[in-house]
Design a protein around this motif. Structure first.
Motif, PDB file in Angstrom:
ATOM      1  N   PHE A  94       0.865  -1.175   0.000  1.00  0.00           N
ATOM      2  CA  PHE A  94       0.000   0.000   0.000  1.00  0.00           C
ATOM      3  C   PHE A  94       0.905   1.229   0.000  1.00  0.00           C
ATOM      4  CE2 PHE A  94      -3.591  -2.331   2.452  1.00  0.00           C
ATOM      5  CZ  PHE A  94      -4.183  -2.723   1.259  1.00  0.00           C
ATOM      6  N   LYS A  95       0.891   2.004  -1.066  1.00  0.00           N
ATOM      7  CA  LYS A  95       1.660   3.250  -1.109  1.00  0.00           C
ATOM      8  C   LYS A  95       0.695   4.423  -1.081  1.00  0.00           C
ATOM      9  CE  LYS A  95       5.198   5.816  -3.651  1.00  0.00           C
ATOM     10  NZ  LYS A  95       6.112   5.824  -4.817  1.00  0.00           N
ATOM     11  N   ASN A  96       0.929   5.336  -0.156  1.00  0.00           N
ATOM     12  CA  ASN A  96       0.045   6.480   0.022  1.00  0.00           C
ATOM     13  C   ASN A  96       0.322   7.538  -1.047  1.00  0.00           C
ATOM     14  OD1 ASN A  96      -1.550   8.586   0.875  1.00  0.00           O
ATOM     15  ND2 ASN A  96      -0.599   8.810   2.885  1.00  0.00           N
ATOM     16  N   GLY A  97      -0.636   7.759  -1.914  1.00  0.00           N
ATOM     17  CA  GLY A  97      -0.515   8.794  -2.938  1.00  0.00           C
ATOM     18  C   GLY A  97      -1.615   9.822  -2.849  1.00  0.00           C
ATOM     19  N   GLY A  98      -2.217   9.941  -1.660  1.00  0.00           N
ATOM     20  CA  GLY A  98      -3.374  10.814  -1.499  1.00  0.00           C
ATOM     21  C   GLY A  98      -3.066  12.249  -1.154  1.00  0.00           C
ATOM     22  N   GLY A  99      -1.778  12.600  -0.961  1.00  0.00           N
ATOM     23  CA  GLY A  99      -1.436  13.977  -0.622  1.00  0.00           C
ATOM     24  C   GLY A  99      -1.655  14.328   0.829  1.00  0.00           C
ATOM     25  N   ARG A 100      -1.898  13.348   1.684  1.00  0.00           N
ATOM     26  CA  ARG A 100      -2.101  13.582   3.114  1.00  0.00           C
ATOM     27  C   ARG A 100      -1.699  12.324   3.866  1.00  0.00           C
ATOM     28  NH1 ARG A 100      -6.796  11.196   5.426  1.00  0.00           N
ATOM     29  NH2 ARG A 100      -7.973   9.986   3.906  1.00  0.00           N
ATOM     30  N   ASP A 101      -1.413  12.459   5.144  1.00  0.00           N
ATOM     31  CA  ASP A 101      -1.162  11.286   5.974  1.00  0.00           C
ATOM     32  C   ASP A 101      -2.494  10.585   6.246  1.00  0.00           C
ATOM     33  OD1 ASP A 101       1.374  12.270   5.983  1.00  0.00           O
ATOM     34  OD2 ASP A 101       1.426  12.766   8.118  1.00  0.00           O
ATOM     35  N   CYS A 102      -2.460   9.266   6.356  1.00  0.00           N
ATOM     36  CA  CYS A 102      -3.685   8.517   6.656  1.00  0.00           C
ATOM     37  C   CYS A 102      -3.309   7.270   7.442  1.00  0.00           C
ATOM     38  CB  CYS A 102      -4.445   8.169   5.379  1.00  0.00           C
ATOM     39  SG  CYS A 102      -3.526   7.145   4.192  1.00  0.00           S
ATOM     40  N   THR A 103      -4.294   6.571   7.978  1.00  0.00           N
ATOM     41  CA  THR A 103      -4.020   5.406   8.810  1.00  0.00           C
ATOM     42  C   THR A 103      -4.587   4.131   8.196  1.00  0.00           C
ATOM     43  OG1 THR A 103      -6.041   5.771  10.120  1.00  0.00           O
ATOM     44  CG2 THR A 103      -4.010   6.769  10.927  1.00  0.00           C
ATOM     45  N   LEU A 104      -3.871   3.048   8.456  1.00  0.00           N
ATOM     46  CA  LEU A 104      -4.312   1.701   8.092  1.00  0.00           C
ATOM     47  C   LEU A 104      -4.307   0.875   9.367  1.00  0.00           C
ATOM     48  CD1 LEU A 104      -2.203   1.246   4.841  1.00  0.00           C
ATOM     49  CD2 LEU A 104      -4.699   1.304   4.935  1.00  0.00           C
ATOM     50  N   THR A 105      -5.434   0.265   9.666  1.00  0.00           N
ATOM     51  CA  THR A 105      -5.565  -0.472  10.914  1.00  0.00           C
ATOM     52  C   THR A 105      -6.087  -1.873  10.643  1.00  0.00           C
ATOM     53  OG1 THR A 105      -6.059   1.579  12.104  1.00  0.00           O
ATOM     54  CG2 THR A 105      -6.612  -0.480  13.207  1.00  0.00           C
ATOM     55  N   GLY A 106      -5.377  -2.876  11.158  1.00  0.00           N
ATOM     56  CA  GLY A 106      -5.880  -4.231  11.098  1.00  0.00           C
ATOM     57  C   GLY A 106      -5.505  -4.992   9.841  1.00  0.00           C
ATOM     58  N   TYR A 107      -6.485  -5.644   9.270  1.00  0.00           N
ATOM     59  CA  TYR A 107      -6.281  -6.534   8.131  1.00  0.00           C
ATOM     60  C   TYR A 107      -6.985  -6.002   6.886  1.00  0.00           C
ATOM     61  CZ  TYR A 107      -4.688 -10.323  11.270  1.00  0.00           C
ATOM     62  OH  TYR A 107      -3.993 -11.088  12.172  1.00  0.00           O
ATOM     63  N   ALA A 108      -6.347  -6.218   5.757  1.00  0.00           N
ATOM     64  CA  ALA A 108      -7.013  -5.966   4.474  1.00  0.00           C
ATOM     65  C   ALA A 108      -7.858  -7.182   4.118  1.00  0.00           C
ATOM     66  CB  ALA A 108      -5.967  -5.717   3.389  1.00  0.00           C
ATOM     67  N   GLY A 109      -8.850  -6.964   3.294  1.00  0.00           N
ATOM     68  CA  GLY A 109      -9.608  -8.088   2.759  1.00  0.00           C
ATOM     69  C   GLY A 109      -8.877  -8.647   1.543  1.00  0.00           C
ATOM     70  N   VAL A 110      -8.724  -9.970   1.488  1.00  0.00           N
ATOM     71  CA  VAL A 110      -8.005 -10.599   0.382  1.00  0.00           C
ATOM     72  C   VAL A 110      -8.814 -11.793  -0.143  1.00  0.00           C
ATOM     73  CG1 VAL A 110      -5.947 -11.917  -0.271  1.00  0.00           C
ATOM     74  CG2 VAL A 110      -5.727  -9.900   1.181  1.00  0.00           C
TER      75      VAL A 110
END
Length: 203
Positions: A94-110
């Protein structure tokens, strides 16, 4: 004669005033800026800048970064299996390209797309941290699966579907791992997904 001198003086004064007025009109025409400006004129610019700064932080009421949205993330997958392992590994970035800091918590759905239908990955049960992802930075997690060394065709994998944590919009990727899974007895999924941060850079 005295009256004539006064008349000449008066005419000179009037002429001087007229010349001054003309010069003032020319100065105004050359430089039409008002002598003073309203504070609101400069204030609008400052307010627009401040509003952009506040809105661009991507924080909630508690000052914490909002969660990363699917459209803000560049999502890629690569094979990270070590030769000789009986378990294959795919690292999802996951590379952040949104122009702001953001959070990722837990598990992704796969989910894996296979010739036998979709196959959902099961969470490993590891502790799921909350990661603040700075703009332009990346984090990885691992998807593991059994290597098909049976010699048979097994279950063919045709794609990888990833949904970021706290999101409902998925992204479909090419599957970079082994072409197939061994056939199972149907007692459970052989594919596991780790929490955010469970794979290092490059897998």
């Amino acid at each position: 004669m005295r009256v004539n001198k006064l008349t000449v003086a008066a005419v000179a004064v009037v002429a001087g005033l007229s010349l001054t007025a003309c010069q003032n009109e020319e100065d105004i025409a050359a430089d039409p800026k008002p002598a003073t400006s309203s504070p609101a004129t400069g204030g609008d610019t400052d307010q627009g800048h401040e509003g952009g700064t506040v809105d661009g932080t991507g924080t909630d009421e508690d000052g914490k970064a909002d969660h990363c949205r699917t459209d803000e993330l560049e999502i890629t997958a690569s094979d990270a299996t070590i030769d000789g392992d009986t378990v294959g590994t795919v690292a999802v970035e996951f590379k952040n390209g949104g122009g702001r800091d953001c959070t990722l918590t837990g598990y992704a759905g796969v989910d894996l797309k296979t010739n036998a239908g979709p196959l959902s990955a099961e969470r490993t049960g590891e502790k799921a941290p909350s990661v603040t992802l700075e703009d332009g930075k990346s984090v990885w997690f691992a998807v593991t699966y059994p290597v098909n060394d049976s010699g048979g065709s097994g279950t063919r994998i045709t794609g990888l579907v990833v949904t970021p944590p706290n999101e409902t919009k998925p992204v479909t990727l090419d599957w970079p791992g082994a072409a197939s899974l061994p056939v199972t007895d149907g007692s459970g999924t052989p594919v596991k997904v780790g929490p955010i941060g469970s794979a290092g850079q490059g897998g």
